[in-house]
Structure formats: C-alpha cells, structure tokens
Write an enzyme that holds these catalytic residues in place. Structure first.
Site, PDB file in Angstrom:
ATOM      1  N   LEU A  38       1.959  91.997  53.147  1.00 44.63           N
ATOM      2  CA  LEU A  38       0.852  91.170  52.665  1.00 44.63           C
ATOM      3  C   LEU A  38       0.711  89.987  53.603  1.00 44.63           C
ATOM      4  CD1 LEU A  38       1.220  90.886  48.759  1.00 44.63           C
ATOM      5  CD2 LEU A  38      -0.591  92.030  50.032  1.00 44.63           C
ATOM      6  N   ASP A  39      -0.519  89.698  54.034  1.00 44.16           N
ATOM      7  CA  ASP A  39      -0.755  88.540  54.899  1.00 44.16           C
ATOM      8  C   ASP A  39      -0.321  87.257  54.189  1.00 44.16           C
ATOM      9  OD1 ASP A  39      -1.826  90.153  56.868  1.00 44.16           O
ATOM     10  OD2 ASP A  39      -3.896  89.878  56.200  1.00 44.16           O
ATOM     11  N   PRO A  40       0.027  86.213  54.958  1.00 41.74           N
ATOM     12  CA  PRO A  40       0.467  84.952  54.340  1.00 41.74           C
ATOM     13  C   PRO A  40      -0.528  84.382  53.329  1.00 41.74           C
ATOM     14  CG  PRO A  40       0.953  84.930  56.685  1.00 41.74           C
ATOM     15  CD  PRO A  40       0.147  86.177  56.427  1.00 41.74           C
ATOM     16  N   VAL A  42      -2.433  85.939  51.359  1.00 43.11           N
ATOM     17  CA  VAL A  42      -2.642  86.842  50.222  1.00 43.11           C
ATOM     18  C   VAL A  42      -1.462  86.752  49.262  1.00 43.11           C
ATOM     19  CG1 VAL A  42      -3.046  89.233  49.523  1.00 43.11           C
ATOM     20  CG2 VAL A  42      -3.970  88.394  51.699  1.00 43.11           C
TER      21      VAL A  42
END
Length: 309
Positions: A38-40, A42
């Site tokens: 998961l991107d930071p 998100v």
C-alpha cells in the site's frame, strides 16, 4: 509465538515496509512479511504474516482487493494521485451526468491490460520505476493483465471551482493500480484526472472492521493476547480447496511426500493449489499437481514440520 496473520489497519504516512519493521520490533521476531504493498498515502487493510504464516505470503497476496476511492477531474498529476505535481489542466465547466459516469465504470469491468504508473515499485531492468521517475527518465513500462471484478459509483458528484470529484468502490485483482484506473476514468469522461483519496477496505475476505491499529496491537502485546487475535493459517487459506488427511498422512506431508491425486481433485489444473490439513484443522502443507508425474501431487510449500508443533 505468533503463527498467523495480523490484520493491520495501516495508517497514512507509513510504507508497507515501515509497518513490517515496526511489527518485527514489536514482536521481537524477523519472521514477518506483508501481503501487498500500500502506498504511504493509502490507509486500510494490510494483512501481515508472522511466524510460520510467512510461508503463505504469496497465497494471501493473490487474493482480490477492494478499495473506496475518490477521483478528482480537472487536472492530472505526475504521480496520478494527490501528491504529485500538476501535469495537465482542463477546467470542469459543465455538470457531469451520473449516467455517463456509470456507463464508463461499467465499461471498465472485466479483464484488461494496465500500464503501471512511473511512480511505482514495479521493476524494469532491475530498477524500480519510481527511481527512473525521480531521475527524470521515462522508460517503457510493461503492460500487466488485471481484472476489475466490480466497480460502482458511491457518491454524488461534488464541484469545487474548476474541478469535480466523486467516489467509487472497486474490487480488483492483485497488482491493479487504482490511481491509474482513476486516470483512465477521467480520460473516458474527457478530462485529465487523478486519484484524490484511497482506502483499502478488504483484502480477500479480510475486512477493515477486523483490523487493528498499531496502538491496539501494542496493547495486545502488552496484555499477552496478540496471538489470540491473529488469523489462523487455515482461515487465511480458506480460498484454497482443502484436503483433510489423517495424522499418519500429515506426517508424510510434513516430510514432503508425494501423493496420488484424490478423486475429488482429479480435474485440478496444473496451476491449482490445495491446502492439506489435519482432521483438527491444522494446515500442514500446500500441494500442487506434479509437473512431470501425471496423477501425483507434490508439495508446493510445507508449512509445518513436527519439530515446530
């Protein structure tokens, strides 16, 4: 010792790797792995495999993911989300028709190819794409096969000066970039766009309301109850067909034995996997059709040896 899957409600501002490192320190073990980046920016469901469960990371990662997303039309960004620099602008001056939005979303359902964004961790020639992007180098990105299982509009359109935003929910295969999907939706509606908010609400059948925050996990460690809150390996593998065997055969499975394919699995395909479990529900191995010996099963992954019981 924890041997299972911790369901983390990942906070905004941390990478998935940051979360793994924090749990390693919290549980004082190196046997920790996450199941889908998961991107930071998100938040949401991030299953973390601990102990013996690190052996099933790839099988948990394979599950579909569900997201609640917000798209903003009117300008696109370098990262395809709210963190990037503005790339192109086209003010939204006319109201969007809900029927047009729903038609675009319906059009996107099903299998398709997707080009990953330059700001992503996908590797090309041994380097991550975001490393090229930060150096100002554009490289050809390989298309990836994805599937949009379901997608639906979940809010009315809101307008703010020259932009329009709406929310949607999407269930998709692993490796799908929802921010790239947002850009595609914008293109089909005739506007540059970016993803302005994203939360993962489910990973397979693990939902957000089952997840724990870091604060809650820290309290569980303090109370000595963290192992009780971990998802058992057999439940984490409940998307796989199960073959229940006797303790005698389980011992052989733990030693990597080859078995005849049971009648109920005679039609299984070469890429199929089955979870081999004892009568008390303990999964001891994951088996697959033998690649060169027809009619036989071989272990794809042994999950438990007797010494670990």
């Amino acid at each position: 010792m924890v041997n299972g899957v911790l369901l983390l409600h990942k906070p905004v501002g941390m990478t998935s790797h940051d979360c793994v490192m924090k749990i390693r320190k919290l549980l004082k073990t190196k046997k920790v792995g996450h199941t889908g980046t998961l991107d930071p920016e998100v938040s949401g469901v991030l299953p973390i495999c601990v102990g013996r469960a690190t052996k099933i990371v790839e099988y948990v990662t394979d599950k579909s993911k569900t997201y609640d997303a917000e798209i903003t039309l009117g300008f696109s960004t370098s990262t395809e989300d709210q963190t990037g620099e503005t790339v192109s602008v086209k003010p939204v001056k006319e109201p969007l028709k809900e029927a047009d939005i729903k038609a675009v979303l319906d059009e996107l359902k099903g299998p398709q190819e997707q080009v990953p964004p330059m700001y992503s961790a996908v590797k090309v020639n041994g380097k991550k794409l975001y490393e090229y992007a930060r150096a100002g180098i554009e490289v050809e990105r390989p298309k990836r096969n994805i599937t949009i299982e379901d997608i639906a509009l979940t809010s009315p359109v809101t307008y703010n000066e020259d932009t329009a935003s709406f929310r949607f929910t999407v269930t998709c295969s692993k490796g799908t970039y929802v921010r790239t999907l947002a850009v595609t939706i914008g293109e089909k509606l005739g506007y540059p766009a970016h993803m302005s908010h994203l939360i993962r609400t489910a990973s397979g059948d693990f939902s957000l309301d089952e997840c724990f925050t870091f604060e809650e996990l820290e309290q569980q460690v303090s109370d000595g109850t963290v192992a009780e809150h971990a998802v058992p390996i057999d439940r984490a593998l409940n998307h796989l067909p199960k073959w229940v065997i006797s303790d005698t055969l389980a011992k052989k499975a733990e030693n990597g034995s080859v078995f005849d394919i049971p009648a109920e699995f005679s039609a299984m395909t070469a890429d199929a996997r089955i979870a081999v479990c004892t009568e008390d529900g303990e999964c001891v191995a994951i088996y697959m059709p033998h690649p060169s010996k027809k009619g036989l099963l071989k272990p794809a992954k042994v999950l438990m040896q007797k010494s670990e019981q």
